[in-house]
Design a protein around this motif. Sequence first.
Motif, PDB file in Angstrom:
ATOM      1  N   SER A 160       0.832  -1.203   0.000  1.00 35.46           N
ATOM      2  CA  SER A 160       0.000   0.000   0.000  1.00 35.46           C
ATOM      3  C   SER A 160       0.870   1.259   0.000  1.00 35.46           C
ATOM      4  N   ILE A 161       1.953   1.247   0.783  1.00 37.38           N
ATOM      5  CA  ILE A 161       2.898   2.366   0.756  1.00 37.38           C
ATOM      6  C   ILE A 161       3.503   2.491  -0.627  1.00 37.38           C
ATOM      7  N   GLN A 162       3.837   1.346  -1.209  1.00 37.75           N
ATOM      8  CA  GLN A 162       4.367   1.337  -2.570  1.00 37.75           C
ATOM      9  C   GLN A 162       3.378   1.982  -3.531  1.00 37.75           C
ATOM     10  N   ASN A 167       1.767   6.587  -6.892  1.00 38.36           N
ATOM     11  CA  ASN A 167       0.760   7.536  -7.360  1.00 38.36           C
ATOM     12  C   ASN A 167       1.126   8.984  -7.075  1.00 38.36           C
ATOM     13  N   VAL A 168       1.886   9.232  -6.009  1.00 34.05           N
ATOM     14  CA  VAL A 168       2.409  10.584  -5.794  1.00 34.05           C
ATOM     15  C   VAL A 168       3.344  10.956  -6.945  1.00 34.05           C
ATOM     16  N   ALA A 419      -1.547  -2.810  -5.784  1.00 36.24           N
ATOM     17  CA  ALA A 419      -1.286  -3.392  -4.469  1.00 36.24           C
ATOM     18  C   ALA A 419      -1.889  -4.785  -4.268  1.00 36.24           C
ATOM     19  N   MET A 420      -3.160  -4.965  -4.587  1.00 34.71           N
ATOM     20  CA  MET A 420      -3.861  -6.170  -4.161  1.00 34.71           C
ATOM     21  C   MET A 420      -3.344  -7.460  -4.792  1.00 34.71           C
ATOM     22  N   PRO A 421      -3.050  -7.525  -6.088  1.00 37.50           N
ATOM     23  CA  PRO A 421      -2.560  -8.795  -6.640  1.00 37.50           C
ATOM     24  C   PRO A 421      -1.264  -9.243  -5.977  1.00 37.50           C
ATOM     25  N   TYR A 422      -0.375  -8.283  -5.686  1.00 39.58           N
ATOM     26  CA  TYR A 422       0.914  -8.638  -5.096  1.00 39.58           C
ATOM     27  C   TYR A 422       0.765  -9.019  -3.631  1.00 39.58           C
TER      28      TYR A 422
END
Length: 506
Positions: A160-162, A167-168, A419-422
């Motif tokens: 999630s941080i990734q 996105n930033v 995020a979710m698939p990984y």
Amino acid sequence: MSQTESGAPAQSVKQPKLPFWQVWNVSFGFLGVQFGFALQNANASRILSDLGADLHALSLFWIVAPLMGLIVQPIVGSASDRTWSRFGRRNPYILFGAIAAALGMAFMPNAGLVVAFIAPMLFGGVMLALMDAAFNVTMQPFRALVSDMVPSEQRTLGYSIQSLLINVGAVFGSMLPFILTNVIGLDNTSQAGEVAPSVIWAFYIGATVLLGSVLWTVFRTKEYSPKEYNAYKGIDAEQLAGELAERKSLLERLQGFTKLLFNMPKTMRQLAVVQFFSWFALFIMWVYTTPAITQHVWGVDAKWFDHDYLATVGQIPEHIAAAKGAAGDWVGIIFAAYSLFAAIFSIALTKIAGTFGRKPTYALSLLLGGLGYISFLMFQGGELTQVNLLITEVTVPSGALGLLLPMIGVGIAWAAILAMPYAILSDSLPASKTGVYMGIFNFTIAAPQILSALVAGPILHGVFGNEAIYIIVLAGVFMILGAISVFFVREPEVEVDTLEPEPVVA
């Protein structure tokens, strides 16, 4: 039980949880990588069109991106799995890829300067291939680095941080040409065979940001030693050393790779279906959003994207060049918008997934993205409207302003896709082969994009008469199919860290 490097038995050791800012540092380089990706995604079609590419041929130029991923990521993943050096395991690949990507970014928008030696359009395509190869060399070890360094219960937080950092970077990368035009004052128009000055300088700045952020991660992240890594992951070090020392022929290596491919975890196969639909849709968005809104919102006829027609008119009329430049800049704004919405959603993604489950969160996110694409149809032309973007004011058709609304759904989908698939996949992979399996998983990203590149152009030309807005609607249908397919994924049972990244919220 695991073993030490000497082969002596050792008790398995629980991998320690990382402080928040250490998880942050591990992923920080993604900000720069995505800054570069965002510039490419928002401007490559614009650059290639300016250099002479036909509208329905754009996807064929873009095919180099997934092809590079398909070729490079499994090779780099396997190599980084086998690398143990004083510079780290993944860091050398990350740094090398970033340097190569920065060089590609500096050269691509300058294709017009080499016209005496090579056709600018061909040179632009070659530089696009170099950039994508380098982005993939950098990206794959980054994915594996998070899996290496972050324990299982912090994986959703880590990814999630990734996603937040990605996105930033994408927000500022997407907006940069617009800022350089409307705040700094650089020209955003171009003639055939040339690239707008605002785009050229945006790529120079992007290359600098890319290198700087990657250097931050490389120098602020100390990877585990082989002894520590094997203990944390429960790997038999003596057996692993024997496997790494074994010399195999190319045929044996291919056979081993094929075996890995066919024996991939079931969760990985099921996620591949979701990935197919979602990445097919994303590829269409990146390739055709610029012509879609130039036609649908700014009212520029499709013939102004036709290389043969442009050759007959010579000088592009000033109002057409201005409309194409304005639409190209606005694509940067709406791409920045979906990245901003994705970054905001990423902050809450860990808590939402922990509360409602990864699968429902993932499926709903893709559904909202699909509805966002389809709703592009609602926003066409309209009266000129003055918009205050805080950094500057611009005048655009009201339909352009309305396109910010669908970007909410697209941004939510993008955050989940990153995020979710990984997060789901990483818990089903063997620790000793995380890198190569992450590379193989990139097939599920590359293959749908390659197929999209091959069929989207003919569909646009033969079915939709080069009206690019309808290919965006098709992307929405595919994203909704991806949402449905999420419910067929079986994820492994793990404890999920549901703590929100409080320092970011603060």
